[in-house]
Design a protein around this motif. Structure first.
Motif, short mmCIF file in Angstrom:
data_model
loop_
_atom_site.label_atom_id
_atom_site.label_comp_id
_atom_site.label_asym_id
_atom_site.label_seq_id
_atom_site.Cartn_x
_atom_site.Cartn_y
_atom_site.Cartn_z
N LEU A 198 0.81 -1.34 -0.09
CA LEU A 198 -0.05 0.09 -0.19
C LEU A 198 0.83 1.20 0.07
CD1 LEU A 198 -2.66 1.50 0.60
CD2 LEU A 198 -2.34 1.27 2.98
N GLY A 199 0.70 2.13 -0.98
CA GLY A 199 1.37 3.33 -0.94
C GLY A 199 0.47 4.35 -0.53
N GLY A 238 -3.42 -7.48 6.67
CA GLY A 238 -2.50 -8.53 6.02
C GLY A 238 -1.78 -7.76 4.86
N VAL A 239 -1.55 -6.47 4.77
CA VAL A 239 -0.68 -5.59 3.97
C VAL A 239 0.65 -5.65 4.47
CG1 VAL A 239 -0.01 -3.53 3.22
CG2 VAL A 239 -2.30 -4.10 3.27
N GLN A 240 1.59 -6.23 3.73
CA GLN A 240 3.10 -6.81 4.31
C GLN A 240 4.09 -5.43 3.91
OE1 GLN A 240 3.38 -9.86 1.55
NE2 GLN A 240 3.20 -11.24 3.23
N LEU A 245 4.07 -8.27 16.20
CA LEU A 245 4.35 -7.11 15.22
C LEU A 245 5.79 -6.57 15.11
CD1 LEU A 245 3.78 -5.73 12.56
CD2 LEU A 245 2.53 -4.19 13.73
N ASN A 246 6.66 -6.79 14.09
CA ASN A 246 7.77 -5.96 13.96
C ASN A 246 7.69 -4.73 12.94
OD1 ASN A 246 9.52 -7.32 16.05
ND2 ASN A 246 9.75 -8.88 14.46
N ILE A 247 7.61 -3.46 13.29
CA ILE A 247 7.84 -2.51 12.18
C ILE A 247 8.97 -2.19 11.85
CG2 ILE A 247 6.98 -0.07 11.69
CD1 ILE A 247 5.03 -0.39 14.05
N ILE A 248 9.43 -2.37 10.64
CA ILE A 248 10.76 -2.13 9.93
C ILE A 248 10.81 -0.98 8.94
CG2 ILE A 248 12.73 -3.16 8.87
CD1 ILE A 248 11.59 -5.90 9.84
N PHE A 249 11.35 0.07 9.29
CA PHE A 249 11.31 1.25 8.43
C PHE A 249 12.60 0.97 7.56
CE2 PHE A 249 8.85 4.95 10.27
CZ PHE A 249 7.95 4.30 10.78
N ASN A 267 7.07 -3.93 6.54
CA ASN A 267 7.95 -2.89 6.01
C ASN A 267 7.53 -1.54 5.73
OD1 ASN A 267 10.35 -5.02 5.88
ND2 ASN A 267 9.01 -5.88 4.21
N VAL A 268 8.20 -0.50 6.28
CA VAL A 268 7.59 0.99 5.94
C VAL A 268 8.84 1.47 4.95
CG1 VAL A 268 6.88 2.92 6.90
CG2 VAL A 268 6.31 0.84 7.85
N TYR A 269 8.61 1.87 4.02
CA TYR A 269 9.44 2.52 3.09
C TYR A 269 9.15 4.23 3.17
CZ TYR A 269 10.43 -2.08 1.43
OH TYR A 269 10.44 -3.49 1.12
N LEU A 270 10.28 4.92 3.45
CA LEU A 270 9.86 6.37 3.58
C LEU A 270 10.67 6.77 2.21
CD1 LEU A 270 10.74 7.21 7.12
CD2 LEU A 270 8.71 6.47 6.34
#
Length: 204
Positions: free
Chosen positions: A5-6, A30-32, A69-73, A97-100
């Motif tokens: 999801l963007g 369920g969004v990865q 849950l592991n939030i990984i930036f 995974n969170v992409y900035l």
């Protein structure tokens, strides 16, 4: 359900708490992968602040399940150094995974990939024989390795994409929202429902 999801934020003021809510809701359905883009790079430069807020929201929303849950930036190649999650032996965890991203990750990355291709062609001209778009994907992923977003939510009054990863959104479904401020879980669910009803024609 999209696997990536963007979020494209075209607003001057940024609410880290509202963006954090979307990150946690995304995991719950369920969004990865979630990418968050603003043209100026304000969010990326304040990534540690958003990371802290996202983990606070994780604990508030998930409560006893927060440890699952592991939030990984990430920046598209490696995790940021301020990530401080711990994997516990025998404890099942999942990653989101969170992409900035900023404008430096859009067209500029295509330019960098093109330069890399040109360098290779000088040494091995035969590379261009039967060269297709899929081949360029490999060069681009060496620069920024982010999966293509199936769904892109555009927050703000802008009608443009402000430079968001132009190579990655060839097949993305784009849905606009007036603002990310006070964005509710009902609005989030409605967007996912609309996306689930979209028919992918793949240019046909």
């Amino acid at each position: 359900m999209p696997s990536h999801l963007g979020l494209l934020v075209c607003e001057d003021q940024i609410s880290f708490s509202d963006l954090s809510n979307i990150i946690i809701w995304s995991f719950c359905v369920g969004v990865q992968n979630v990418s968050i883009y603003d043209r100026t790079g304000y969010i990326k430069s304040n990534g540690s602040k958003l990371y802290k807020e996202a983990n606070n929201r994780k604990n508030s929303i998930l409560k006893k399940s927060a440890n699952s849950l592991n939030i990984i930036f990430r920046d598209g190649k490696a995790p940021y150094l301020y990530n401080n999650f711990v994997r516990k032996n025998g404890h099942k965890t999942e990653d989101i995974n969170v992409y900035l991203l900023s404008n430096l990750d859009g067209k500029q990355q295509i330019v960098s990939a093109a330069k890399s291709l040109c360098t290779d062609v000088k040494r091995k001209p035969h590379i261009l024989e039967n060269f297709h778009a899929q081949n360029f994907d490999c060069y681009l992923k060496d620069i920024i390795n982010i999966p293509d977003p199936e769904l892109l939510i555009l927050f703000g009054e802008s009608n443009g994409l402000m430079g968001y990863l132009p190579w990655h959104i060839r097949l993305s479904e784009i849905i606009s929202q007036p603002t990310h401020y006070n964005f509710s879980i009902e609005e989030f669910q409605d967007i996912l429902f609309r996306y689930s009803k979209c028919e992918q024609r793949f240019g046909k």
